[in-house]
Design a protein around this motif. Structure first.
Motif, PDB file in Angstrom:
ATOM      1  N   GLY A 141      81.641   1.358  66.135  1.00 37.71           N
ATOM      2  CA  GLY A 141      82.413   0.115  66.210  1.00 37.71           C
ATOM      3  C   GLY A 141      82.677  -0.301  67.642  1.00 37.71           C
ATOM      4  N   THR A 142      83.027   0.666  68.482  1.00 40.54           N
ATOM      5  CA  THR A 142      83.230   0.388  69.905  1.00 40.54           C
ATOM      6  C   THR A 142      81.937  -0.100  70.548  1.00 40.54           C
ATOM      7  N   ALA A 143      80.834   0.520  70.171  1.00 37.03           N
ATOM      8  CA  ALA A 143      79.533   0.104  70.701  1.00 37.03           C
ATOM      9  C   ALA A 143      79.223  -1.340  70.328  1.00 37.03           C
ATOM     10  N   ILE A 144      79.466  -1.688  69.092  1.00 34.78           N
ATOM     11  CA  ILE A 144      79.186  -3.059  68.636  1.00 34.78           C
ATOM     12  C   ILE A 144      80.082  -4.063  69.359  1.00 34.78           C
ATOM     13  N   LEU A 145      81.357  -3.720  69.542  1.00 40.72           N
ATOM     14  CA  LEU A 145      82.261  -4.620  70.284  1.00 40.72           C
ATOM     15  C   LEU A 145      81.775  -4.846  71.714  1.00 40.72           C
ATOM     16  N   MET A 146      81.352  -3.761  72.385  1.00 39.13           N
ATOM     17  CA  MET A 146      80.845  -3.912  73.753  1.00 39.13           C
ATOM     18  C   MET A 146      79.584  -4.770  73.771  1.00 39.13           C
ATOM     19  N   LEU A 147      78.687  -4.526  72.819  1.00 42.28           N
ATOM     20  CA  LEU A 147      77.447  -5.310  72.753  1.00 42.28           C
ATOM     21  C   LEU A 147      77.728  -6.792  72.538  1.00 42.28           C
ATOM     22  N   VAL A 148      78.587  -7.110  71.588  1.00 40.70           N
ATOM     23  CA  VAL A 148      78.899  -8.508  71.286  1.00 40.70           C
ATOM     24  C   VAL A 148      79.534  -9.195  72.505  1.00 40.70           C
TER      25      VAL A 148
END
Length: 165
Positions: A141-148
């Motif tokens: 989830g943290t990875a997806i937030l950073m990517l977005v």
């Protein structure tokens, strides 16, 4: 007493940032990959002892894999910083685009680690506990937030002239 930048100077800097748009993004991506890999290795491998980069062998193999992983992460970090220094020297640093690259690099590495290495290849888990779901959820989830967030910054800075930030 220093004077405010002239219109020509501001215009030249804007043109330099626009011309080096890709270098700004790639410098950030490399730095982001290197930093998040370093944090992963230092915190989860060394301090917390949750896993090694490669947990399918002996503890000695895991330790060597951590060393190789650490070296590669620092190569990425240093490469990103060399590109960053070149941008500064050329007065072509575009901070918003660079930060977008950092977030994309960090998020992409973390999502790759959490999906490919943890789940697809199974070379290690975040933590060896009976229910790893919450750890996976937070990690990915943290990875997806950073990517977005990083993609949003890169898209916002992609079009038009580079604005002073």
């Amino acid at each position: 007493m220093a004077s405010a930048p002239t219109t020509a100077t501001t215009s030249d800097a804007r043109e330099a940032r626009t011309a080096r748009s890709a270098q700004n993004a790639w410098s950030g991506v490399l730095f982001g990959v290197g930093i998040v890999a370093f944090i992963d290795e230092a915190v989860f491998h060394q301090l917390l002892h949750w896993h090694h980069f490669y947990d399918l062998g002996t503890p000695d193999v895991g330790l060597v894999s951590d060393g190789i992983f650490h070296a590669i992460s620092w190569f990425a970090t240093i490469a990103g910083l060399f590109l960053f220094a070149d941008l500064r020297r050329r007065n072509a640093l575009w901070p918003r685009r660079w930060w977008g690259g950092i977030l994309v690099g960090a998020g992409a590495f973390q999502l790759y680690d959490g999906t490919v290495q943890h789940k697809l290849f199974g070379i290690h888990q975040i933590r060896y506990v009976p229910d790893v779901f919450v750890y996976d959820l937070v990690w990915n989830g943290t990875a997806i937030l950073m990517l977005v967030a990083g993609i949003a910054l890169l898209v916002m800075t992609r079009r038009g002239a580079a604005r002073s930030t």
